[in-house]
Design a protein around this motif. Structure first.
Motif, PDB file in Angstrom:
ATOM      1  N   ALA A  58      81.637  45.253  52.171  1.00 49.07           N
ATOM      2  CA  ALA A  58      81.315  46.162  53.011  1.00 49.07           C
ATOM      3  C   ALA A  58      80.065  45.703  53.665  1.00 49.07           C
ATOM      4  O   ALA A  58      79.942  45.782  55.136  1.00 49.07           O
ATOM      5  CB  ALA A  58      80.579  47.584  52.115  1.00 49.07           C
ATOM      6  N   LEU A  59      79.107  44.904  53.042  1.00 51.43           N
ATOM      7  CA  LEU A  59      78.082  44.096  54.036  1.00 51.43           C
ATOM      8  C   LEU A  59      78.798  43.013  54.861  1.00 51.43           C
ATOM      9  O   LEU A  59      78.262  42.967  56.072  1.00 51.43           O
ATOM     10  CB  LEU A  59      77.356  43.329  52.846  1.00 51.43           C
ATOM     11  N   MET A 217      97.961  50.238  44.083  1.00 52.47           N
ATOM     12  CA  MET A 217      97.646  50.745  45.581  1.00 52.47           C
ATOM     13  C   MET A 217      96.268  49.905  46.035  1.00 52.47           C
ATOM     14  O   MET A 217      96.264  49.487  47.154  1.00 52.47           O
ATOM     15  CB  MET A 217      97.276  52.073  45.453  1.00 52.47           C
ATOM     16  N   ILE A 218      95.451  49.647  45.203  1.00 48.19           N
ATOM     17  CA  ILE A 218      94.413  48.803  45.444  1.00 48.19           C
ATOM     18  C   ILE A 218      94.796  47.168  46.027  1.00 48.19           C
ATOM     19  O   ILE A 218      94.264  46.854  47.123  1.00 48.19           O
ATOM     20  CB  ILE A 218      93.431  48.615  44.381  1.00 48.19           C
ATOM     21  N   ILE A 219      96.023  46.732  45.133  1.00 51.41           N
ATOM     22  CA  ILE A 219      96.365  45.571  45.386  1.00 51.41           C
ATOM     23  C   ILE A 219      97.338  45.536  47.107  1.00 51.41           C
ATOM     24  O   ILE A 219      97.113  44.538  47.751  1.00 51.41           O
ATOM     25  CB  ILE A 219      97.439  45.004  44.324  1.00 51.41           C
ATOM     26  N   TYR A 220      97.895  46.557  46.989  1.00 46.84           N
ATOM     27  CA  TYR A 220      98.727  46.667  48.414  1.00 46.84           C
ATOM     28  C   TYR A 220      97.619  46.891  49.605  1.00 46.84           C
ATOM     29  O   TYR A 220      97.811  46.395  50.907  1.00 46.84           O
ATOM     30  CB  TYR A 220      99.520  47.627  48.267  1.00 46.84           C
ATOM     31  N   SER A 221      96.660  47.484  49.562  1.00 48.54           N
ATOM     32  CA  SER A 221      95.595  47.720  50.344  1.00 48.54           C
ATOM     33  C   SER A 221      94.919  46.454  50.739  1.00 48.54           C
ATOM     34  O   SER A 221      94.446  46.274  51.679  1.00 48.54           O
ATOM     35  CB  SER A 221      94.708  49.126  50.003  1.00 48.54           C
ATOM     36  N   SER A 222      94.729  45.656  49.981  1.00 42.00           N
ATOM     37  CA  SER A 222      94.208  44.479  49.994  1.00 42.00           C
ATOM     38  C   SER A 222      94.956  43.516  50.958  1.00 42.00           C
ATOM     39  O   SER A 222      94.398  42.931  51.676  1.00 42.00           O
ATOM     40  CB  SER A 222      93.685  43.771  48.670  1.00 42.00           C
ATOM     41  N   LEU A 223      96.153  43.590  50.496  1.00 38.92           N
ATOM     42  CA  LEU A 223      97.033  42.654  51.417  1.00 38.92           C
ATOM     43  C   LEU A 223      97.151  43.239  52.758  1.00 38.92           C
ATOM     44  O   LEU A 223      97.247  42.471  53.651  1.00 38.92           O
ATOM     45  CB  LEU A 223      98.626  42.790  50.686  1.00 38.92           C
ATOM     46  N   PHE A 224      96.902  44.705  53.084  1.00 38.72           N
ATOM     47  CA  PHE A 224      97.495  45.194  54.196  1.00 38.72           C
ATOM     48  C   PHE A 224      96.071  44.810  55.003  1.00 38.72           C
ATOM     49  O   PHE A 224      96.245  44.546  56.147  1.00 38.72           O
ATOM     50  CB  PHE A 224      97.619  46.713  54.039  1.00 38.72           C
ATOM     51  N   ALA A 225      94.842  44.995  54.468  1.00 38.89           N
ATOM     52  CA  ALA A 225      93.628  44.887  55.176  1.00 38.89           C
ATOM     53  C   ALA A 225      93.373  43.310  55.681  1.00 38.89           C
ATOM     54  O   ALA A 225      92.520  43.305  56.409  1.00 38.89           O
ATOM     55  CB  ALA A 225      92.626  45.409  54.265  1.00 38.89           C
ATOM     56  N   LEU A 274      90.380  49.323  57.711  1.00 39.38           N
ATOM     57  CA  LEU A 274      91.301  48.931  56.727  1.00 39.38           C
ATOM     58  C   LEU A 274      90.790  48.921  55.366  1.00 39.38           C
ATOM     59  O   LEU A 274      91.285  49.372  54.449  1.00 39.38           O
ATOM     60  CB  LEU A 274      92.306  48.031  57.147  1.00 39.38           C
ATOM     61  N   ASP A 275      89.719  48.280  55.401  1.00 40.40           N
ATOM     62  CA  ASP A 275      88.871  48.040  53.792  1.00 40.40           C
ATOM     63  C   ASP A 275      88.644  49.494  53.347  1.00 40.40           C
ATOM     64  O   ASP A 275      88.346  49.394  52.032  1.00 40.40           O
ATOM     65  CB  ASP A 275      87.801  47.227  54.023  1.00 40.40           C
ATOM     66  N   ALA A 276      88.443  50.446  54.076  1.00 45.10           N
ATOM     67  CA  ALA A 276      88.043  51.600  53.592  1.00 45.10           C
ATOM     68  C   ALA A 276      89.429  52.155  52.452  1.00 45.10           C
ATOM     69  O   ALA A 276      88.870  52.942  51.535  1.00 45.10           O
ATOM     70  CB  ALA A 276      87.933  52.678  54.756  1.00 45.10           C
ATOM     71  N   PHE A 277      90.371  51.704  52.714  1.00 45.18           N
ATOM     72  CA  PHE A 277      91.413  52.147  51.830  1.00 45.18           C
ATOM     73  C   PHE A 277      91.209  51.461  50.275  1.00 45.18           C
ATOM     74  O   PHE A 277      91.396  52.053  49.147  1.00 45.18           O
ATOM     75  CB  PHE A 277      92.749  51.571  52.185  1.00 45.18           C
ATOM     76  N   CYS A 278      90.504  50.251  50.302  1.00 45.73           N
ATOM     77  CA  CYS A 278      90.285  49.522  49.409  1.00 45.73           C
ATOM     78  C   CYS A 278      89.111  50.355  48.620  1.00 45.73           C
ATOM     79  O   CYS A 278      89.023  50.604  47.103  1.00 45.73           O
ATOM     80  CB  CYS A 278      89.713  48.089  49.424  1.00 45.73           C
ATOM     81  N   TYR A 279      88.145  50.677  49.570  1.00 43.68           N
ATOM     82  CA  TYR A 279      86.970  51.360  48.836  1.00 43.68           C
ATOM     83  C   TYR A 279      87.432  52.704  48.132  1.00 43.68           C
ATOM     84  O   TYR A 279      86.815  53.008  47.272  1.00 43.68           O
ATOM     85  CB  TYR A 279      86.051  51.812  50.132  1.00 43.68           C
ATOM     86  N   TYR A 280      88.296  53.603  48.669  1.00 45.45           N
ATOM     87  CA  TYR A 280      88.661  54.817  48.319  1.00 45.45           C
ATOM     88  C   TYR A 280      89.453  54.781  46.906  1.00 45.45           C
ATOM     89  O   TYR A 280      89.094  55.221  45.843  1.00 45.45           O
ATOM     90  CB  TYR A 280      89.835  55.465  49.257  1.00 45.45           C
TER      91      TYR A 280
END
Length: 312
Positions: A58-59, A217-225, A274-280
């Motif tokens: 986030a930083l 879902m975290i793994i897929y969101s990281s790949l996507f982001a 897109l990183d917001a998906f990871c945060y969620y």
């Protein structure tokens, strides 16, 4: 690059287009990353490996967003020559945020891979202190690696457009080679390999659970982001490098590549959203951990539960 090919049409097209892209990204990205910092720092008071990495991400995203108002201003306004140093500083911040995000996402993938695929060694290799040290190392690495940015802009007495038209020093073959190899391809390979093995291990566990689904879902969101914003922009950098090396000489091809590079570099900022998906998903994982939802990869790995409870 030869100067007998006009790029005025591309620049004119990008003036309104960049504003259309930057304004929603800046507003949404700033809100989402600020909220993420508040949640990770003040709501979830227990620091785990995941929350430390996500706080760092986030930083980095906020650092990437910080120069965007100046980029929007520079889209339609030239800067006086005396602000050349200020421009180089802002450009440096932008690249620190970009490649800091890239390396943070790659380190998250490695940390997750160790926890899922090597749970016995995870106790020795994973800890909040180790995660914090890794994040500090990322900051030092990107600050040193992006220092050449300060030499990209030629000093002169004429007005200039910030964030545009670097000198030929910025297209040095060794520099671009390192940028593409260590700034993108290396972290991308690490991310893809670690993510694929982690997903395979989770699916082979044969036991469904909310935690397992969240982890996938975290793994897929990281790949996507990572892949969606950064792959096109680095392809554009490679093509523009070929233009500067004289490999591509056709004027129409040059203008298309210039447009591609500017559009993809502008859109690469969307990673901050897109990183917001990871945060969620991380927030959901931490919340579920507080509610003591059990998670087991398989019957044979059930006794390793204590090692893998904070995998994602």
């Amino acid at each position: 690059m030869t100067t007998n090919c006009s790029f005025q049409g591309v620049d004119k097209l990008m003036e309104p287009l960049q504003l259309i892209i930057y304004v929603p990204i800046f507003v949404l990205g700033t809100v989402l990353n600020t909220l993420a910092l508040i949640v990770f720092c003040f709501v979830f008071r227990k620091w785990t490996e995941s929350t430390i990495y996500m706080t760092n991400l986030a930083l980095m995203d906020l650092l990437l967003l910080a120069p965007l108002p100046f980029k929007m201003h520079a889209t339609n306004h030239s800067w006086h020559a005396q602000y050349s140093t200020h421009c180089s500083f802002l450009e440096g911040l932008y690249f620190v945020g970009m490649y800091g995000s890239i390396y943070t996402i790659a380190c998250i993938a490695v940390d997750r891979w160790v926890a899922i695929c090597h749970p016995f060694r995870a106790k020795q290799l994973r800890s909040p202190r180790m995660a914090l040290g890794t994040c500090v190392g990322i900051w030092l690495l990107v600050l040193v690696a992006t220092s050449p940015v300060y030499g990209f802009r030629e000093q002169g007495n004429e007005d200039f457009y910030c964030f545009r038209k670097f000198s030929e020093k910025g297209w040095n073959p060794a520099l671009i080679g390192c940028l593409l190899s260590f700034g993108f391809l290396g972290p991308a390979m690490v991310l893809v390999v670690c993510s694929a093995q982690a997903i395979l291990a989770l699916r082979q566990s044969g036991q469904e659970s909310p935690k397992r689904r969240t982890c996938v879902m975290i793994i897929y969101s990281s790949l996507f982001a990572f892949l969606v914003p950064f792959t096109p922009s680095h392809v554009g950098i490679l093509l523009q490098f070929l233009v500067h090396q004289g490999v591509i000489e056709d004027c129409m091809a040059k203008t298309k590549i210039s447009l591609l590079l500017q559009v993809t570099m502008s859109l690469s900022n969307i990673t901050s959203c897109l990183d917001a998906f990871c945060y969620y998903f991380i927030a959901s994982e931490v919340r579920n951990s507080k509610q003591r939802i059990s998670f087991r990869l398989s019957r044979s790995m059930s006794h390793r539960k204590a090692t893998s409870t904070s995998v994602c």
